[in-house]
Design an enzyme around this catalytic site. Structure first.
Site, PDB file in Angstrom:
ATOM      1  N   LYS A 107      11.904   5.602   1.312  1.00 44.11           N
ATOM      2  CA  LYS A 107      12.226   4.164   1.188  1.00 44.11           C
ATOM      3  C   LYS A 107      11.429   3.491   0.081  1.00 44.11           C
ATOM      4  CE  LYS A 107       9.478   5.302   4.616  1.00 44.11           C
ATOM      5  NZ  LYS A 107       9.495   5.739   5.971  1.00 44.11           N
ATOM      6  N   ILE A 138      18.382   6.119  13.334  1.00 47.35           N
ATOM      7  CA  ILE A 138      19.492   5.184  13.594  1.00 47.35           C
ATOM      8  C   ILE A 138      20.422   5.181  12.375  1.00 47.35           C
ATOM      9  CG2 ILE A 138      20.151   2.845  14.244  1.00 47.35           C
ATOM     10  CD1 ILE A 138      17.263   2.294  15.003  1.00 47.35           C
ATOM     11  N   LYS A 207      11.945  -1.077   3.698  1.00 46.07           N
ATOM     12  CA  LYS A 207      13.201  -0.875   4.438  1.00 46.07           C
ATOM     13  C   LYS A 207      14.032  -2.156   4.459  1.00 46.07           C
ATOM     14  CE  LYS A 207      11.037   2.586   7.408  1.00 46.07           C
ATOM     15  NZ  LYS A 207      10.169   2.736   8.584  1.00 46.07           N
TER      16      LYS A 207
HETATM   17  P1  NAP Z   1       4.514  14.571   4.832  1.00 43.62           P
HETATM   18  O1  NAP Z   1       4.474  15.165   6.191  1.00 43.62           O
HETATM   19  O2  NAP Z   1       3.253  14.035   4.243  1.00 43.62           O
HETATM   20  O3  NAP Z   1       5.135  15.679   3.840  1.00 43.62           O
HETATM   21  C1  NAP Z   1       5.188  15.496   2.457  1.00 43.62           C
HETATM   22  C2  NAP Z   1       5.579  16.808   1.785  1.00 43.62           C
HETATM   23  O4  NAP Z   1       5.628  16.598   0.391  1.00 43.62           O
HETATM   24  C3  NAP Z   1       4.582  17.944   2.028  1.00 43.62           C
HETATM   25  O5  NAP Z   1       5.278  19.138   2.256  1.00 43.62           O
HETATM   26  C4  NAP Z   1       3.802  18.029   0.712  1.00 43.62           C
HETATM   27  O6  NAP Z   1       3.421  19.349   0.361  1.00 43.62           O
HETATM   28  C5  NAP Z   1       4.833  17.562  -0.283  1.00 43.62           C
HETATM   29  N1  NAP Z   1       4.159  16.926  -1.414  1.00 43.62           N
HETATM   30  C6  NAP Z   1       3.406  15.812  -1.401  1.00 43.62           C
HETATM   31  N2  NAP Z   1       2.966  15.534  -2.635  1.00 43.62           N
HETATM   32  C7  NAP Z   1       3.442  16.498  -3.438  1.00 43.62           C
HETATM   33  C8  NAP Z   1       3.315  16.779  -4.820  1.00 43.62           C
HETATM   34  N3  NAP Z   1       2.598  16.003  -5.642  1.00 43.62           N
HETATM   35  N4  NAP Z   1       3.961  17.856  -5.312  1.00 43.62           N
HETATM   36  C9  NAP Z   1       4.661  18.663  -4.500  1.00 43.62           C
HETATM   37  N5  NAP Z   1       4.823  18.450  -3.163  1.00 43.62           N
HETATM   38  C10 NAP Z   1       4.211  17.380  -2.662  1.00 43.62           C
HETATM   39  O7  NAP Z   1       5.564  13.391   4.762  1.00 43.62           O
HETATM   40  P2  NAP Z   1       6.806  13.136   5.734  1.00 43.62           P
HETATM   41  O8  NAP Z   1       6.344  12.356   6.917  1.00 43.62           O
HETATM   42  O9  NAP Z   1       7.571  14.365   5.912  1.00 43.62           O
HETATM   43  O10 NAP Z   1       7.632  12.075   4.844  1.00 43.62           O
HETATM   44  C11 NAP Z   1       8.366  12.501   3.725  1.00 43.62           C
HETATM   45  C12 NAP Z   1       9.233  11.335   3.239  1.00 43.62           C
HETATM   46  O11 NAP Z   1      10.087  10.926   4.316  1.00 43.62           O
HETATM   47  C13 NAP Z   1       8.457  10.095   2.847  1.00 43.62           C
HETATM   48  O12 NAP Z   1       9.163   9.439   1.809  1.00 43.62           O
HETATM   49  C14 NAP Z   1       8.500   9.219   4.102  1.00 43.62           C
HETATM   50  O13 NAP Z   1       8.375   7.855   3.822  1.00 43.62           O
HETATM   51  C15 NAP Z   1       9.886   9.543   4.588  1.00 43.62           C
HETATM   52  N6  NAP Z   1      10.115   9.332   6.032  1.00 43.62           N
HETATM   53  C16 NAP Z   1       9.250   9.838   6.940  1.00 43.62           C
HETATM   54  C17 NAP Z   1       9.517   9.665   8.285  1.00 43.62           C
HETATM   55  C18 NAP Z   1       8.599  10.194   9.346  1.00 43.62           C
HETATM   56  O14 NAP Z   1       8.805   9.873  10.527  1.00 43.62           O
HETATM   57  N7  NAP Z   1       7.584  10.996   9.001  1.00 43.62           N
HETATM   58  C19 NAP Z   1      10.664   8.964   8.686  1.00 43.62           C
HETATM   59  C20 NAP Z   1      11.542   8.482   7.710  1.00 43.62           C
HETATM   60  C21 NAP Z   1      11.264   8.668   6.375  1.00 43.62           C
HETATM   61  P3  NAP Z   1       2.333  20.173   1.192  1.00 43.62           P
HETATM   62  O15 NAP Z   1       2.881  20.279   2.597  1.00 43.62           O
HETATM   63  O16 NAP Z   1       2.292  21.491   0.518  1.00 43.62           O
HETATM   64  O17 NAP Z   1       1.069  19.398   1.114  1.00 43.62           O
HETATM   65  N1  HSE Z   2       6.056   5.475   8.727  1.00 42.94           N
HETATM   66  C1  HSE Z   2       7.380   5.135   9.091  1.00 42.94           C
HETATM   67  C2  HSE Z   2       7.367   4.385  10.397  1.00 42.94           C
HETATM   68  C3  HSE Z   2       8.215   6.382   9.201  1.00 42.94           C
HETATM   69  O1  HSE Z   2       6.348   4.411  11.101  1.00 42.94           O
HETATM   70  O2  HSE Z   2       8.363   3.747  10.734  1.00 42.94           O
HETATM   71  C4  HSE Z   2       9.674   6.102   9.409  1.00 42.94           C
HETATM   72  O3  HSE Z   2      10.243   5.483   8.300  1.00 42.94           O
END
Ligand code: NAP
Ligand code: HSE
Length: 431
Positions: A107, A138, A207
């Site tokens: 986002k 959602i 968002k």
């Molecule tokens: P996360 O657990 O921190 O995972 C991020 C991933 O990106 C990791 O695999 C990391 O690699 C990789 N990464 C980070 N920096 C990098 C770089 N410079 N070069 C290459 N790879 C890199 O994050 P997440 O929670 O999955 O979230 C990912 C995205 O989804 C974000 O935009 C977040 O806002 C969005 N999102 C998250 C959620 C949620 O509930 N978590 C919900 C909706 C949207 P390594 O594992 O090797 O360190």
């Molecule tokens: N950090 C975000 C939250 C993940 O807590 O809602 C989902 O977008």
């Protein structure tokens, strides 16, 4: 057999691993729905050797995520790295420029660069989809782009951050400390890599700006969102709100009209009989008011691996079916540029909390400023002396009036020696 849709995954954290698990668990069902197999061919993250609790041997590994879209074994890149700029943006740009579709959960990137990416995607006639970017599991983007597409949406608001909602509801139920509960939300995979984005309201603002663009057909204006988070709330505010018949929720609200585009993220007092008062834990909820549909309410898990993966893979199924609508529900050139709306004339009731020196005459100073600014007080509570002495809390609820009156009262009190910290103003969500 139909050709598989070949997928590259950039990012193997909470969301990336969730996508692999979902695609593996529901493979046959997804193929029947999509009309063709969805096949992950290549993955990329920072650390190739990290144990992610899943078997990555079926997939090729690419060290440089930026070139994923240029590979011959890739039709769609799914960006799940995060960050508005940096590798996520570079990877997204090269993917679209290479004529490949992009799905993202990011986002921050869409709030800052969504219009540029959407325009590029239109030029290249490829899909850009970001269902997971707003409200986790959602399907609210799809609902607004498709199901409610015939309506003029007049207002959209809701609970858009799972981390804050989790923290607020656990604090409400247990009286536990903010910092403890934040650590728990991080461990559960809800929080952003930098959790200040969650607790300062920035993630919800990202968002909201995306949701507003889709709901109103306006250009994304993240800079126009006035945002504050939950860090200034005290356990006593939550208790006070409960005593008055409210719960506190971080609400994002947007309206489009003759005044311009109103976008605000702020903790609100929500009456206990309002549907949003019952949205607990990491759940999100979005209310959209259409001119023919009436009030629509969408509710579900707002964060976490499974719900977010569900939204990502739904986008992949759409792409596999060949669905190629404009990312923001209309072509970028059709989106209206609306200036931020002035807020002084907005009518609302407010909860105003003062932390003040415990000495005679203080209450009179505060109420005089409110009187001079034209703020009418509906109820007032002064908490007894704090055990650590020196300051007391004075909380009040105002009658409905223009926001400019409260602003003026705060101006009159600015720097007053009786205040031990700046006053906190929370709006009360109207029914
Ligand atoms: P996360 O657990 O921190 O995972 C991020 C991933 O990106 C990791 O695999 C990391 O690699 C990789 N990464 C980070 N920096 C990098 C770089 N410079 N070069 C290459 N790879 C890199 O994050 P997440 O929670 O999955 O979230 C990912 C995205 O989804 C974000 O935009 C977040 O806002 C969005 N999102 C998250 C959620 C949620 O509930 N978590 C919900 C909706 C949207 P390594 O594992 O090797 O360190
Ligand atoms: N950090 C975000 C939250 C993940 O807590 O809602 C989902 O977008």
């Amino acid at each position: 057999m139909a050709q598989p849709l070949k997928i590259a995954l950039a990012g193997l954290g909470t969301v990336g691993v969730g996508v692999i698990r979902l695609v593996e668990a529901n493979r046959a069902l997804i193929e029947r729905r999509a009309g063709r197999p969805i096949q992950i061919t290549v993955v990329s993250a920072r650390d190739r050797r990290k144990d992610r609790g899943i078997d990555l041997t079926p997939y090729a590994w690419e060290d440089d995520m930026v070139i994923l879209g240029e590979r011959a074994d890739v039709d769609v890149v799914v960006e799940m790295v995060g960050g508005a700029d940096g590798p996520a943006l570079a990877c997204s740009r090269t993917t679209i420029e290479a004529g490949k579709a992009l799905v993202t959960a990011n986002k921050a990137m869409i709030a800052h660069h969504g219009l540029e990416l959407a325009a590029k995607a239109e030029d290249q006639r490829v899909a850009l989809k970001f269902e997971a970017a707003v409200a986790g599991g959602i399907p609210v983007i799809k609902a607004l782009r498709e199901g409610a597409a015939a309506n003029a949406i007049e207002r959209v608001y809701g609970i858009l951050n799972g981390t804050c909602n989790y923290i607020l509801t656990v604090m409400e139920d247990t009286g536990r400390d903010f910092a403890d509960v934040l650590a728990e939300a991080q461990a559960l995979g809800y929080a952003e890599a930098d959790p200040t984005f969650d607790i300062e309201g920035i993630d919800a603002a990202h968002k909201l700006s995306i949701l507003a663009a889709i709901a109103f057909g306006t250009r994304v204006d993240f800079a126009g969102v006035v945002a504050s988070g939950i860090t200034r709330l005290r356990a006593a505010d939550i208790a006070q709100a409960q005593a008055l018949g409210y719960v506190i929720r971080l609400i994002g609200m947007a309206e489009a009209g003759a005044d311009g585009l109103f976008q605000r993220v702020q903790p609100h007092l929500v009456p206990v009989d309002h549907p949003l008062a019952h949205v607990d834990g990491a759940t999100n909820a979005v209310v959209a008011e259409g001119n023919f549909s009436g009030r629509l309410l969408f509710q579900g898990a707002g964060a976490g691996d499974g719900p977010t993966a569900s939204a990502v893979v739904a986008d992949l199924i759409d792409i596999a079916r060949g669905e190629l609508g404009p990312a923001f529900s209309m072509p970028v050139a059709e989106l209206e540029a609306l200036a931020p709306a002035a807020t002084g004339h907005r009518q609302s009731r407010a909860y105003i909390r003062f932390m003040v020196a415990d000495r005679p005459g203080v209450l009179a100073e505060i109420t005089a400023a409110l009187r001079d600014a034209g703020v009418s007080i509906e109820s007032l509570i002064q908490k007894g002396r704090a055990a650590d002495a020196g300051e007391v809390m004075v909380a009040m609820v105002s009658h409905e009036g223009p926001e400019s009156a409260v602003t003026e009262a705060l101006r009159l009190l600015d720097g007053a020696p009786c205040l031990t910290e700046p006053p906190l103003v929370l709006h009360i969500l109207a029914d």
